[in-house]
Structures are given as structure tokens and as C-alpha cells.
Design a protein around this motif. Structure first.
Motif, PDB file in Angstrom:
ATOM      1  N   LYS A   1      54.910 -51.840 -25.206  1.00 35.72           N
ATOM      2  CA  LYS A   1      53.788 -52.405 -25.156  1.00 35.72           C
ATOM      3  C   LYS A   1      53.413 -53.367 -26.040  1.00 35.72           C
ATOM      4  CE  LYS A   1      51.596 -48.560 -22.536  1.00 35.72           C
ATOM      5  NZ  LYS A   1      50.702 -47.471 -22.563  1.00 35.72           N
ATOM      6  N   GLU A   2      52.827 -54.427 -25.838  1.00 35.73           N
ATOM      7  CA  GLU A   2      52.264 -55.457 -26.804  1.00 35.73           C
ATOM      8  C   GLU A   2      51.417 -54.884 -27.719  1.00 35.73           C
ATOM      9  OE1 GLU A   2      50.776 -60.056 -27.040  1.00 35.73           O
ATOM     10  OE2 GLU A   2      50.398 -58.869 -25.377  1.00 35.73           O
ATOM     11  N   SER A   3      50.437 -54.262 -27.136  1.00 37.74           N
ATOM     12  CA  SER A   3      49.580 -53.580 -27.752  1.00 37.74           C
ATOM     13  C   SER A   3      50.031 -52.733 -28.948  1.00 37.74           C
ATOM     14  CB  SER A   3      48.543 -52.798 -27.220  1.00 37.74           C
ATOM     15  OG  SER A   3      48.807 -51.848 -26.135  1.00 37.74           O
ATOM     16  N   ASP A   4      51.148 -51.765 -28.541  1.00 35.03           N
ATOM     17  CA  ASP A   4      51.570 -50.973 -29.684  1.00 35.03           C
ATOM     18  C   ASP A   4      52.217 -51.814 -30.891  1.00 35.03           C
ATOM     19  OD1 ASP A   4      50.956 -48.607 -28.184  1.00 35.03           O
ATOM     20  OD2 ASP A   4      52.655 -48.426 -27.264  1.00 35.03           O
ATOM     21  N   ARG A   5      52.895 -52.693 -30.522  1.00 38.35           N
ATOM     22  CA  ARG A   5      53.567 -53.718 -31.336  1.00 38.35           C
ATOM     23  C   ARG A   5      52.340 -54.410 -32.581  1.00 38.35           C
ATOM     24  NH1 ARG A   5      56.485 -54.875 -26.836  1.00 38.35           N
ATOM     25  NH2 ARG A   5      55.296 -56.900 -26.677  1.00 38.35           N
ATOM     26  N   LYS A   6      51.127 -54.735 -31.667  1.00 40.02           N
ATOM     27  CA  LYS A   6      50.103 -55.334 -32.577  1.00 40.02           C
ATOM     28  C   LYS A   6      49.400 -54.267 -33.372  1.00 40.02           C
ATOM     29  CE  LYS A   6      48.179 -59.198 -29.635  1.00 40.02           C
ATOM     30  NZ  LYS A   6      47.255 -59.786 -29.128  1.00 40.02           N
ATOM     31  N   ARG A   7      49.357 -53.185 -32.887  1.00 38.22           N
ATOM     32  CA  ARG A   7      48.793 -52.204 -33.810  1.00 38.22           C
ATOM     33  C   ARG A   7      49.654 -51.549 -35.040  1.00 38.22           C
ATOM     34  NH1 ARG A   7      46.393 -50.200 -28.851  1.00 38.22           N
ATOM     35  NH2 ARG A   7      48.677 -49.045 -28.180  1.00 38.22           N
ATOM     36  N   THR A   8      50.816 -51.711 -34.859  1.00 41.75           N
ATOM     37  CA  THR A   8      51.938 -51.430 -35.881  1.00 41.75           C
ATOM     38  C   THR A   8      52.005 -52.548 -36.815  1.00 41.75           C
ATOM     39  OG1 THR A   8      53.196 -50.382 -34.440  1.00 41.75           O
ATOM     40  CG2 THR A   8      54.180 -51.110 -36.291  1.00 41.75           C
ATOM     41  N   VAL A   9      52.083 -53.808 -36.511  1.00 45.31           N
ATOM     42  CA  VAL A   9      51.916 -54.929 -37.307  1.00 45.31           C
ATOM     43  C   VAL A   9      50.595 -54.896 -38.084  1.00 45.31           C
ATOM     44  CG1 VAL A   9      51.793 -57.364 -37.567  1.00 45.31           C
ATOM     45  CG2 VAL A   9      53.660 -56.387 -35.885  1.00 45.31           C
ATOM     46  N   ALA A  10      49.397 -54.899 -37.344  1.00 48.02           N
ATOM     47  CA  ALA A  10      48.091 -54.860 -38.019  1.00 48.02           C
ATOM     48  C   ALA A  10      47.924 -53.929 -38.999  1.00 48.02           C
ATOM     49  CB  ALA A  10      46.994 -54.649 -36.732  1.00 48.02           C
ATOM     50  N   GLY A  11      48.411 -52.568 -38.815  1.00 49.10           N
ATOM     51  CA  GLY A  11      48.482 -51.655 -39.818  1.00 49.10           C
ATOM     52  C   GLY A  11      48.792 -52.024 -41.073  1.00 49.10           C
ATOM     53  N   GLU A  12      50.341 -52.648 -40.993  1.00 52.65           N
ATOM     54  CA  GLU A  12      51.101 -52.927 -41.907  1.00 52.65           C
ATOM     55  C   GLU A  12      50.229 -54.079 -42.912  1.00 52.65           C
ATOM     56  OE1 GLU A  12      55.657 -53.737 -43.317  1.00 52.65           O
ATOM     57  OE2 GLU A  12      55.087 -51.825 -41.964  1.00 52.65           O
ATOM     58  N   MET A  13      49.897 -54.939 -42.022  1.00 54.06           N
ATOM     59  CA  MET A  13      49.021 -56.204 -42.389  1.00 54.06           C
ATOM     60  C   MET A  13      47.702 -55.659 -43.536  1.00 54.06           C
ATOM     61  SD  MET A  13      46.636 -58.997 -40.471  1.00 54.06           S
ATOM     62  CE  MET A  13      45.560 -57.819 -40.343  1.00 54.06           C
ATOM     63  N   LEU A  14      47.053 -54.651 -42.978  1.00 54.21           N
ATOM     64  CA  LEU A  14      45.846 -54.040 -43.598  1.00 54.21           C
ATOM     65  C   LEU A  14      46.507 -53.409 -44.984  1.00 54.21           C
ATOM     66  CD1 LEU A  14      43.894 -52.169 -40.916  1.00 54.21           C
ATOM     67  CD2 LEU A  14      43.080 -54.292 -42.170  1.00 54.21           C
ATOM     68  N   ALA A  15      47.675 -52.732 -44.951  1.00 53.59           N
ATOM     69  CA  ALA A  15      47.944 -51.995 -46.202  1.00 53.59           C
ATOM     70  C   ALA A  15      48.599 -53.249 -47.271  1.00 53.59           C
ATOM     71  CB  ALA A  15      49.147 -51.203 -45.727  1.00 53.59           C
ATOM     72  N   ARG A  16      49.226 -54.095 -46.712  1.00 56.53           N
ATOM     73  CA  ARG A  16      49.535 -55.172 -47.641  1.00 56.53           C
ATOM     74  C   ARG A  16      48.382 -55.785 -48.183  1.00 56.53           C
ATOM     75  NH1 ARG A  16      54.746 -56.591 -47.697  1.00 56.53           N
ATOM     76  NH2 ARG A  16      55.938 -55.811 -46.145  1.00 56.53           N
ATOM     77  N   ARG A  17      47.563 -56.135 -47.363  1.00 56.94           N
ATOM     78  CA  ARG A  17      46.417 -56.927 -47.903  1.00 56.94           C
ATOM     79  C   ARG A  17      45.519 -56.123 -48.935  1.00 56.94           C
ATOM     80  NH1 ARG A  17      43.329 -59.743 -42.791  1.00 56.94           N
ATOM     81  NH2 ARG A  17      44.706 -61.611 -42.499  1.00 56.94           N
ATOM     82  N   LEU A  18      45.214 -54.861 -48.729  1.00 57.25           N
ATOM     83  CA  LEU A  18      44.622 -53.980 -49.631  1.00 57.25           C
ATOM     84  C   LEU A  18      45.482 -53.591 -50.985  1.00 57.25           C
ATOM     85  CD1 LEU A  18      42.923 -51.378 -47.085  1.00 57.25           C
ATOM     86  CD2 LEU A  18      41.783 -53.033 -48.328  1.00 57.25           C
ATOM     87  N   LEU A  19      46.723 -53.389 -50.797  1.00 55.25           N
ATOM     88  CA  LEU A  19      47.464 -53.101 -51.967  1.00 55.25           C
ATOM     89  C   LEU A  19      47.542 -54.411 -52.711  1.00 55.25           C
ATOM     90  CD1 LEU A  19      50.506 -51.065 -50.142  1.00 55.25           C
ATOM     91  CD2 LEU A  19      48.808 -50.048 -51.811  1.00 55.25           C
ATOM     92  N   ALA A  20      47.744 -55.535 -52.333  1.00 53.13           N
ATOM     93  CA  ALA A  20      47.796 -56.662 -52.930  1.00 53.13           C
ATOM     94  C   ALA A  20      46.519 -56.880 -53.643  1.00 53.13           C
ATOM     95  CB  ALA A  20      48.185 -57.830 -52.027  1.00 53.13           C
ATOM     96  N   GLU A  21      45.340 -56.708 -53.089  1.00 57.76           N
ATOM     97  CA  GLU A  21      44.134 -56.815 -53.801  1.00 57.76           C
ATOM     98  C   GLU A  21      43.930 -55.651 -55.073  1.00 57.76           C
ATOM     99  OE1 GLU A  21      39.432 -56.204 -52.662  1.00 57.76           O
ATOM    100  OE2 GLU A  21      40.862 -57.023 -50.970  1.00 57.76           O
ATOM    101  N   ILE A  22      44.148 -54.691 -54.752  1.00 60.39           N
ATOM    102  CA  ILE A  22      43.988 -53.400 -55.749  1.00 60.39           C
ATOM    103  C   ILE A  22      45.241 -53.649 -56.865  1.00 60.39           C
ATOM    104  CG2 ILE A  22      44.324 -50.922 -56.130  1.00 60.39           C
ATOM    105  CD1 ILE A  22      43.174 -50.887 -53.306  1.00 60.39           C
TER     106      ILE A  22
END
Length: 179
Positions: A32-53
């Protein structure tokens, strides 16, 4: 939190390209495209937060999974947890171990609680017929977050009523963070 409906093709491609080859293959295998999007979005959030911190670039963050499947950031002394459900992905980051879970409230067979919950949790869930479903999701998200934090696989052994937890509710979703 991030709504996957806000994930543009450009954002998807950018964060997909930053994933490890193994994660890319896993993500591509999702039907499902929605599953792929959720997976990428989760990793995007992690990268953004980790880069900031960690005062790094998103491209400089290397994410892997340990032998138990728990994600970690290579070379960083920080912990994170990712979850997704429905239209949302969420991520929590801390210097201490942390677990997060999100669930969209929906109709479920509440008898499921008897398979995963201890006696006190069962009593809490069914104390009020009107509140049974929201209370089930409180307990369930706490169990999932605790699993991500502690790695305990027998959900009945996780006593969520004794855990230090925070709940966030929005738009028919409930999120639980445990640290």
C-alpha cells in the motif's frame, strides 16, 4: 507528528534516498502506498529531530536497526522511537530510552483485551461501558510504547497502569510516550 497526506513527491524521494538500502527495499516491498508513506514519514521525522538536537544535517544522520529491530542513530548518544497509524507518523527523541505509539481510534473487538491485558488493566478498561474503547486504546498504546522502550514481548507482563506515561489526543488519535 506528521500527516502523511502532506508528504509531497519531492519530500518522499528525498527521505527515501537517505534510507539504508535495506530500509529502501523493505519500504518498496510494502503493497500500500499509505504504508510506504508512513514508513518514509517516520524516518523523516526521526532525521529532522535528530539533526536538530545533535546539531547535524539530516543527510549526516545514519539510521540502523539493532538485532532486535530497534532503530538507533549510528554514533549518536540519543534515543528515539517511531510509530504510525492512519494518516500520521510520530517520533519521540530523548537522551534517555523512550517509546512512542500512536493509534487511530476505531471499532475493535474489546475481548482482545483479555489476551493482552492484566487483571487491573481489564478492570480499568471495563469500569465504564462508555469509556471502554478509549481506555482500551490508552492501554494498548502504552503497551506498544513500553514494548519499544523495554523490549518486553509478553504484553500481559507490561503493567501500563504503573508506568510513567504521557498521552496526547487529537483528531481521533491517541499517542502515548513512555520514558
Amino acid at each position: 507528528k506528521f500527516n502523511i497526506n502532506d508528504l509531497t513527491d519531492e519530500l518522499y524521494e528525498k527521505y527515501f534516498s537517505l534510507m539504508s538500502r535495506e530500509r529502501q527495499e523493505y519500504t518498496s516491498s510494502l503493497l500500500k502506498e499509505s504504508d510506504r508513506k508512513r514508513t518514509v514519514a517516520g524516518e523523516m521525522l526521526a532525521r529532522r529531530l535528530l539533526a536538530e538536537i545533535c546539531e547535524s544535517t539530516e543527510e549526516g544522520i545514519v539510521l540502523r536497526k539493532d538485532k532486535n529491530g530497534k532503530p538507533y542513530a549510528v554514533g549518536l548518544n540519543v534515543n528515539f522511537s517511531i510509530s504510525h497509524s492512519g494518516d500520521f507518523a510520530v517520533c519521540a527523541v530523548d537522551t534517555k530510552p523512550i517509546g512512542i505509539d500512536i493509534e487511530k481510534s476505531r471499532a475493535v473487538n474489546l475481548r482482545t483485551a483479555y489476551r493482552f491485558c492484566n487483571k487491573n488493566e481489564i478492570n480499568y478498561i471495563f469500569e465504564s461501558d462508555k469509556e471502554a474503547l478509549p481506555r482500551f486504546f490508552e492501554i494498548w498504546t502504552a503497551k506498544e510504547a513500553a514494548y519499544k522502550l523495554q523490549g518486553v514481548t509478553d504484553f500481559k507482563k507490561i503493567d501500563t497502569l504503573k508506568l510513567n506515561k504521557q498521552y496526547y489526543k487529537f483528531d481521533g488519535y491517541i499517542t502515548c510516550i513512555i520514558n
